[in-house]
Design a protein around this motif. Structure first.
Motif, PDB file in Angstrom:
ATOM      1  N   ARG A 156       0.857  -1.179   0.000  1.00  0.00           N
ATOM      2  CA  ARG A 156       0.000   0.000   0.000  1.00  0.00           C
ATOM      3  C   ARG A 156       0.896   1.231   0.000  1.00  0.00           C
ATOM      4  O   ARG A 156       1.906   1.260   0.693  1.00  0.00           O
ATOM      5  CB  ARG A 156      -0.831  -0.045   1.285  1.00  0.00           C
ATOM      6  CG  ARG A 156      -2.043   0.796   1.216  1.00  0.00           C
ATOM      7  CD  ARG A 156      -3.143   0.239   2.090  1.00  0.00           C
ATOM      8  NE  ARG A 156      -4.053  -0.623   1.368  1.00  0.00           N
ATOM      9  CZ  ARG A 156      -5.063  -1.270   1.931  1.00  0.00           C
ATOM     10  NH1 ARG A 156      -5.253  -1.166   3.213  1.00  0.00           N
ATOM     11  NH2 ARG A 156      -5.867  -2.001   1.204  1.00  0.00           N
ATOM     12  N   ASP A 214       2.451   4.692   0.996  1.00  0.00           N
ATOM     13  CA  ASP A 214       2.607   5.357   2.280  1.00  0.00           C
ATOM     14  C   ASP A 214       1.999   6.754   2.158  1.00  0.00           C
ATOM     15  O   ASP A 214       2.687   7.746   1.991  1.00  0.00           O
ATOM     16  CB  ASP A 214       4.113   5.429   2.608  1.00  0.00           C
ATOM     17  CG  ASP A 214       4.380   6.248   3.860  1.00  0.00           C
ATOM     18  OD1 ASP A 214       3.435   6.449   4.661  1.00  0.00           O
ATOM     19  OD2 ASP A 214       5.534   6.683   4.015  1.00  0.00           O
ATOM     20  N   TRP A 215       0.651   6.798   2.218  1.00  0.00           N
ATOM     21  CA  TRP A 215      -0.040   8.073   1.978  1.00  0.00           C
ATOM     22  C   TRP A 215       0.439   9.162   2.918  1.00  0.00           C
ATOM     23  O   TRP A 215       0.704  10.284   2.510  1.00  0.00           O
ATOM     24  CB  TRP A 215      -1.558   7.925   2.144  1.00  0.00           C
ATOM     25  CG  TRP A 215      -2.205   6.877   1.302  1.00  0.00           C
ATOM     26  CD1 TRP A 215      -2.924   5.799   1.755  1.00  0.00           C
ATOM     27  CD2 TRP A 215      -2.206   6.781  -0.122  1.00  0.00           C
ATOM     28  NE1 TRP A 215      -3.377   5.051   0.705  1.00  0.00           N
ATOM     29  CE2 TRP A 215      -2.954   5.629  -0.457  1.00  0.00           C
ATOM     30  CE3 TRP A 215      -1.666   7.550  -1.144  1.00  0.00           C
ATOM     31  CZ2 TRP A 215      -3.172   5.224  -1.781  1.00  0.00           C
ATOM     32  CZ3 TRP A 215      -1.872   7.161  -2.458  1.00  0.00           C
ATOM     33  CH2 TRP A 215      -2.612   6.021  -2.766  1.00  0.00           C
ATOM     34  N   SER A 216       0.512   8.801   4.226  1.00  0.00           N
ATOM     35  CA  SER A 216       0.849   9.865   5.177  1.00  0.00           C
ATOM     36  C   SER A 216       2.262  10.364   4.914  1.00  0.00           C
ATOM     37  O   SER A 216       2.551  11.548   5.079  1.00  0.00           O
ATOM     38  CB  SER A 216       0.667   9.380   6.614  1.00  0.00           C
ATOM     39  OG  SER A 216       1.473   8.243   6.823  1.00  0.00           O
ATOM     40  N   THR A 264      -3.269  11.019  -2.307  1.00  0.00           N
ATOM     41  CA  THR A 264      -4.339  10.435  -1.490  1.00  0.00           C
ATOM     42  C   THR A 264      -4.840   9.090  -1.982  1.00  0.00           C
ATOM     43  O   THR A 264      -5.520   8.380  -1.244  1.00  0.00           O
ATOM     44  CB  THR A 264      -5.576  11.365  -1.465  1.00  0.00           C
ATOM     45  OG1 THR A 264      -6.188  11.340  -2.769  1.00  0.00           O
ATOM     46  CG2 THR A 264      -5.197  12.789  -1.107  1.00  0.00           C
ATOM     47  N   ARG A 301     -11.728   5.280   2.169  1.00  0.00           N
ATOM     48  CA  ARG A 301     -10.950   5.712   3.329  1.00  0.00           C
ATOM     49  C   ARG A 301     -11.043   4.675   4.445  1.00  0.00           C
ATOM     50  O   ARG A 301     -10.040   4.309   5.064  1.00  0.00           O
ATOM     51  CB  ARG A 301     -11.443   7.073   3.820  1.00  0.00           C
ATOM     52  CG  ARG A 301     -10.558   7.666   4.890  1.00  0.00           C
ATOM     53  CD  ARG A 301     -11.100   8.972   5.404  1.00  0.00           C
ATOM     54  NE  ARG A 301     -12.468   8.818   5.885  1.00  0.00           N
ATOM     55  CZ  ARG A 301     -13.215   9.818   6.320  1.00  0.00           C
ATOM     56  NH1 ARG A 301     -12.729  11.057   6.313  1.00  0.00           N
ATOM     57  NH2 ARG A 301     -14.429   9.613   6.742  1.00  0.00           N
ATOM     58  N   THR A 302     -12.256   4.184   4.693  1.00  0.00           N
ATOM     59  CA  THR A 302     -12.447   3.164   5.719  1.00  0.00           C
ATOM     60  C   THR A 302     -11.612   1.925   5.411  1.00  0.00           C
ATOM     61  O   THR A 302     -10.993   1.328   6.293  1.00  0.00           O
ATOM     62  CB  THR A 302     -13.940   2.775   5.809  1.00  0.00           C
ATOM     63  OG1 THR A 302     -14.686   3.971   6.050  1.00  0.00           O
ATOM     64  CG2 THR A 302     -14.190   1.776   6.924  1.00  0.00           C
ATOM     65  N   GLY A 356      -8.890   1.845   3.874  1.00  0.00           N
ATOM     66  CA  GLY A 356      -7.456   2.141   3.801  1.00  0.00           C
ATOM     67  C   GLY A 356      -6.944   2.264   2.373  1.00  0.00           C
ATOM     68  O   GLY A 356      -5.743   2.343   2.153  1.00  0.00           O
ATOM     69  N   ALA A 377      -5.911   7.803   1.475  1.00  0.00           N
ATOM     70  CA  ALA A 377      -5.318   8.375   2.677  1.00  0.00           C
ATOM     71  C   ALA A 377      -6.392   8.730   3.710  1.00  0.00           C
ATOM     72  O   ALA A 377      -7.559   8.941   3.361  1.00  0.00           O
ATOM     73  CB  ALA A 377      -4.517   9.624   2.311  1.00  0.00           C
ATOM     74  N   ALA A 378      -5.988   8.821   4.972  1.00  0.00           N
ATOM     75  CA  ALA A 378      -6.920   9.128   6.059  1.00  0.00           C
ATOM     76  C   ALA A 378      -7.172  10.633   6.128  1.00  0.00           C
ATOM     77  O   ALA A 378      -6.850  11.295   7.113  1.00  0.00           O
ATOM     78  CB  ALA A 378      -6.365   8.612   7.386  1.00  0.00           C
TER      79      ALA A 378
END
Lengths: 370, 370
Positions: free
Chosen positions: B6, B8-10, B40, B71-72, B74, B77-78
């Protein structure tokens, strides 16, 4: 009938200047690729500088030869071609200086802030006049050449619509069906799909822009099938509904309400009518069925070289009143989307006439039960 | 290895603010769809408002549900999600007011003049700071997640490159071959072609952007085959050359010169080298073969979510010096085009490393004789 074999390029360029906009600017820089294609037939990285007296196509070396050959063959307009040696902005400045332009209209909806800044750097004395929808408004009224091509695109798209019964079945995945629809569009003579085909089944049918997944269709599903083919550069756009076996009574009612909403919108279309009145007709029917909040998008959009173009058939927006004109081609596609129940959309393409409209798509609208 | 399943959005959002640009603006409005997707994971009509403390995704009703679900799960991004009720600009103004922003960077290369004007109307006190290549420069350096996907896209594209011998034959049309290449890309696992496949034979080979026609390949033709597949959202891009039977000696010499130019460019690629030096290496070889004027385009371009992205591997442009960095993925594709003789291009995709580069495409580069 007129010559429908080839677009009337010189007529299109002339109408640029006979339209109301043409009176206020000495020149127009066309930067939208699709507007350049409409006015000249040329496709590729380019800029167009149009004045009432002459029209210059700026292309880089990669496209120059193709542009000159196409012009000789009459496949594009008889415009002047200028090769861009290094940067488009410096060549643009050279052409503007040769034409002794002190002011230039530019397409505000296509030119980016960065591009306008670059133009200002190389043409510090030029007055740039942002314009809106100038070429788009010409494009909204289709000529004979375009109508023939849109008819053909709608015919090919409808052919696939009529074959949906052989593609949609319990146990098949959304992605498989979407792939088959794309292949069928190619077999029907289209060069490509006009947009990513939507096959939205079960819960996903409640999301107007769902993408096909590996979910398999199962008993009780509503299925939204939204697709269109491009033929000779022009787009078709069609949505049909299927149900897998027996669906809930209120899902069936949702589909029926959407179809009634489409009927109401279609009955409202006529030259001189406001686009927002067509939208309201669909919205009123859905509201009467308690589905006003479930209609999440506009009733339709213009259709032509682009799959979404002017006019928008939606709510009156910030006081902007769009009047439908004869020769406008648009979709009529109300929908209703209810989480937990499902969604439905029904879409056909029409050409606006003085008396009403002619529907260009002709696949059966009945809920396809598979 | 890190988690490569996945993105690394953050981390991506954080790097927005740890990059040099992040120090000069309290917020950035991201409007480029592909930049929003990069930051995102979200795809669809939207705007992103990013500050060092929070990130807001503005989506209309058609996409809201999908965004919340993603978003839920994943899959995106959050971020905070805000539904656009009517117009994006008014919702943007509301969010900006809540965040008490007095200044906002915007993407000058994506925001149109019309959009910025609309934003200024609803936010008359806001200072808009045009920025250039902010997210694009982050995107130019690929992370592990991206490299894996680009490798897979290049593998699938190369698989089709190795099968060209079964598709290219005298008597077949350019269009038939292009259609077969597109189908082979799908069979190799790609979701679509990254761009319209080029099959340019005989005279058309001399035009870098020729489109496939109904011309049939014949003895003596050079054939340029340029195609690429999209896999998991990332692009591959490959060009190979074929000859039908015996070609003229100077056509063969042209192909050989282009291959030597590609060798020279590939040998120059290394972290810390200027992109323009890589371009010059290819250009020098072609000039030595009397083909300097015949090289009509840049040597390459970045490759990733978009098939053409930063950096451009071309001549030093207006003093802008682009230094290659480890982790950059780009094409290396010199070409030479001579009217009356034909054209040739040879293209591979590489990832820049500290020592040089790793070639990600692995179809044989020899002239394919059919």
């Amino acid at each position: 009938m007129g010559d429908s074999l080839r677009p009337d390029w010189s007529g299109r360029l002339r109408r640029l200047w006979s339209s109301a906009r043409g009176t206020s600017a000495p020149a127009l820089i066309v930067s939208s690729p699709i507007n350049i294609k409409y006015l000249t037939g040329f496709e590729g990285t380019s800029l167009l500088v149009a004045t009432p007296a002459s029209t210059w196509l700026l292309v880089d070396g990669r496209y120059e030869h193709a542009a000159r050959e196409a012009r000789t063959a009459g496949a594009i307009a008889a415009i002047d071609i200028r090769r861009v040696e290094n940067r488009f902005d410096t060549t643009l400045a050279t052409v503007a200086a040769e034409l002794e332009l002190a002011a230039c209209a530019c397409e505000a909806e296509s030119v980016t802030v960065a591009t306008l800044e670059a133009w200002r750097r190389v043409m510090p004395a030029m007055a740039f006049i942002p314009t809106y929808q100038w070429v788009e408004e010409l494009r909204a009224i289709k000529d004979l050449f375009e109508l023939e091509r849109i008819r053909a695109a709608c015919r090919a798209t409808s052919e696939v619509g009529r074959a949906l019964g052989t593609l949609v079945a319990a146990g098949r995945t959304e992605r498989e069906i979407a792939g088959d629809i794309d292949a069928a569009l190619l077999r029907a003579g289209c060069s490509r799909s006009a947009f990513p085909t939507i096959v939205a089944s079960g819960p996903a049918s409640a999301h107007p822009h769902a993408r096909p997944t590996d979910r398999r269709l199962r008993e009780g599903d509503l299925v939204v099938l939204d697709f269109g083919g491009v033929l000779d550069g022009y787009c078709g756009d069609l949505t049909r509904m299927a149900a897998v076996g027996q669906v809930q009574a209120n899902a069936r009612a949702l589909v029926d309400a959407v179809r009634l909403a489409q009927d109401a919108a279609l009955a409202t279309v006529r030259a001189g009518v406001l686009a927002s009145d067509v939208d309201q007709a669909a919205r009123d029917v859905l509201s009467r069925h308690g589905l006003g909040e479930a209609f999440l998008h506009a009733t339709g959009h213009g259709l032509g070289l682009d799959v979404h173009e002017s006019p928008r058939i939606g709510r009156a927006d910030a006081g902007r009143r769009i009047k439908l004109e004869a020769g406008t081609v648009c979709t009529i596609e109300p929908g209703a989307y209810v989480d937990g129940l499902g969604g439905a959309r029904m879409e056909d393409d029409v050409v606006v006439t003085a008396e009403g409209c002619e529907v260009l798509t002709d696949a059966p609208r009945d809920l396809l039960i598979v």
